[in-house]
Every structure is written in structure tokens, then in C-alpha cells.
Design a protein around this motif. Structure first.
Motif, short mmCIF file in Angstrom:
data_model
loop_
_atom_site.label_atom_id
_atom_site.label_comp_id
_atom_site.label_asym_id
_atom_site.label_seq_id
_atom_site.Cartn_x
_atom_site.Cartn_y
_atom_site.Cartn_z
N PRO A 46 5.28 -5.71 -13.26
CA PRO A 46 4.64 -4.40 -11.20
C PRO A 46 3.53 -3.90 -12.65
N SER A 47 2.77 -3.01 -10.98
CA SER A 47 2.11 -1.55 -11.46
C SER A 47 2.63 -0.93 -9.58
N VAL A 48 3.17 0.75 -10.06
CA VAL A 48 3.25 1.83 -9.65
C VAL A 48 2.67 2.42 -8.98
N GLY A 49 1.73 2.86 -8.15
CA GLY A 49 1.05 4.08 -8.26
C GLY A 49 1.56 5.41 -7.67
N ILE A 50 1.54 6.48 -8.03
CA ILE A 50 2.05 7.53 -7.59
C ILE A 50 0.99 8.41 -7.68
N GLY B 145 0.63 -1.39 -0.02
CA GLY B 145 0.02 -0.02 -0.46
C GLY B 145 0.78 1.42 0.21
N PRO B 146 0.34 2.50 0.27
CA PRO B 146 1.05 3.75 0.16
C PRO B 146 1.86 3.81 1.08
N HIS C 147 4.48 6.77 -2.98
CA HIS C 147 3.72 5.06 -3.91
C HIS C 147 3.44 3.98 -3.22
N SER C 148 2.29 3.17 -4.55
CA SER C 148 2.25 1.87 -3.81
C SER C 148 2.80 1.26 -5.40
N ALA C 149 2.97 0.00 -4.43
CA ALA C 149 3.28 -1.15 -5.70
C ALA C 149 3.29 -2.10 -5.67
#
Length: 260
Positions: free
Chosen positions: A34-38, A17-18, A59-61
Motif C-alpha cells: 500500500p501507499s499512504v498520503g499525508i 481519497g483524502p 490522509h489518503s490510501a
């Protein structure tokens, strides 16, 4: 220490999570998607790229299936000349080999030889071309569920109407909202998701014909035609570039080398 590289290999998905780090992080995969959240959204990142995250950037991953990858953590003072915003870098053969070597180091102060390798990695982060930040994932939960299903099974043959029914949308609403949230229409997004997986499978040595069938193309010719239209070369040519480590641009000319 100003520099730490760690590896991660697991047979199941991971989901973080974040969070944030006091160090800068360069995040790459050797196998898996993978995916990366910003702040600006979540992006699927192919293994041929690495994601740079400046210090203290939330960020999250997560991975879409099994994952094998690495992270280089760089002390904040050493990040002053590195990119100030999250970005995706085209992985060079030099960066790949330097990071893999650094991942074998024990957690202790760097000697002179290791300082030189660390300096190479920093210089590559500083000067490598910045690529488009992967494939955007929609934010709306039902759209995200559809996108996730397509990533996990690129060969799924359901058409737009069937996916809309599965996600409790009308076909028109699904089509409109997919464009609004990702910038791509449903068909184009699906094709790009398949091609990202194709790059990974080509780098792993899988044959063009088996990749085409695994990704749901009716024939190898259909796959080759779309691949050449997107990347400017055939899958076989791409594999030859992989062996030589010579590439141009990721989308439009020639794709970059695989980080393995």
C-alpha cells in the motif's frame, strides 16, 4: 468502544481519497504493497511496517495490486499518550498477534480479557521503534506514473532513457526531478522498490532464486549482493530471522518481522 480492529481483503486495488477519522488509526498490510498520503507527501509502505495516523489527520490510501490488511481504530481519549504525528512503526510479533486476535472480536464492549489485549496493542504503538516512512512517491503526475509502473512490475527492464521517453521527459530532466521529489536518484529508488517487494515475497515463503528472477535481477547472486549491502544480511538469513521473530533495524542492520 475505545478500540476496534477490522480486516480488509480484496483481489483488486483499492483507492481512498483524502479523508480523516475521529479515532486514531494503525494501518497495516498482510499481503500487498500500500501507499499512504499525508501532508508531507505519499509513501509506499512495506508489509513489515504499520502506519500510525493520529485522530483527525487527513490522509489518503491505496494499494498497488491486490491487498490483504487490517486497521485498528482507537478512540481519541486513548490516543493521548500515542505519537502526535503520523509515523511508521516496525511491527513486532507481539503486535501482529494481538491485532490479528482483536480482528476476530465482535463489535461490542470489551470484556476483561480483551481489555488486556487492547492494552498490549496500545503499549506496542507507544513503544515500538519509529522507522523511516517508507519509500517516497513523486508528486508530479508523469513521474508518479513512472513510479507506479515500476511498483506494479519491478522486473520491467526499461532503462532511464526508455522511461524518460515513456514519460515525455529528457533523460537529464527525469534524473534531476526524481532526486528533487523523492530524495533518491532513479536507480536507487528503483532498487529500493524492488527490495520492498522482496521483503514481502520472502515473508510469503518464496525462494530466493525465484524472487531474484521475478524482480528482474540477472542472477540470484546479484540480488543477494544488493540485499546484503542494504540490510546487512543475506535473504536466507532474513528468512531465518522471520521464523524466529528477531530483528534489529530495518535499513542498515537487520530488517523487522513481517506483519502477517
Amino acid at each position: 468502544m475505545i478500540f476496534v480492529v477490522v480486516g480488509r481483503c480484496q483481489s483488486t486495488e483499492f483507492d481512498q481519497g483524502p479523508h480523516q477519522h475521529s479515532r486514531g488509526q494503525l494501518f497495516g498490510s498482510l499481503q500487498g504493497l500500500p501507499s499512504v498520503g499525508i501532508e508531507s507527501g505519499t509513501r509506499v509502505v512495506p508489509a513489515i511496517h504499520a502506519v500510525w495516523l493520529p485522530p483527525h489527520h487527513v490522509h489518503s490510501a491505496r494499494s498497488h495490486g491486490p491487498f490483504n490488511g487490517w486497521s485498528a481504530y482507537i478512540a481519541e481519549p486513548a490516543c493521548q499518550s500515542l505519537p502526535k504525528q503520523p509515523c511508521t512503526l516496525r511491527v513486532s510479533g507481539l503486535l501482529r498477534e494481538a491485532v490479528l486476535r482483536a480482528s476476530t472480536w465482535p463489535y461490542e464492549p470489551l470484556n476483561e480479557a480483551r481489555e488486556h489485549v487492547a492494552a498490549v496493542i496500545l503499549d506496542e504503538i507507544r513503544h515500538l521503534p519509529v522507522e523511516t516512512f517508507g519509500l517516497p512517491l513523486p508528486k508530479e503526475p508523469r513521474l508518479r506514473r513512472i513510479a507506479q509502473a515500476l511498483i506494479e512490475d519491478p522486473a520491467d527492464e526499461r532503462d532511464l532513457a526508455q522511461w524518460a521517453d515513456w514519460g515525455a521527459f529528457s533523460s537529464r530532466t527525469l534524473s534531476r526531478r526524481f532526486v528533487a521529489e523523492t530524495g533518491f536518484n532513479f536507480t536507487t529508488w528503483r532498487q529500493r522498490a524492488r527490495l520492498m517487494r522482496a521483503l514481502e515475497l520472502l515473508a510469503a515463503g518464496q525462494s530466493v532464486t525465484s524472487i531474484a528472477l521475478d524482480l528482474g535481477y540477472s542472477t540470484a547472486t546479484a540480488f543477494i549482493t544488493l540485499f546484503r549491502r542494504t540490510f546487512g544480511q543475506t535473504p536466507a538469513s532474513y528468512r531465518e530471522h522471520l521464523k524466529r521473530g528477531t530483528f534489529l533495524n530495518a535499513y542498515g542492520d537487520s530488517p523487522p518481522p513481517h506483519a502477517r
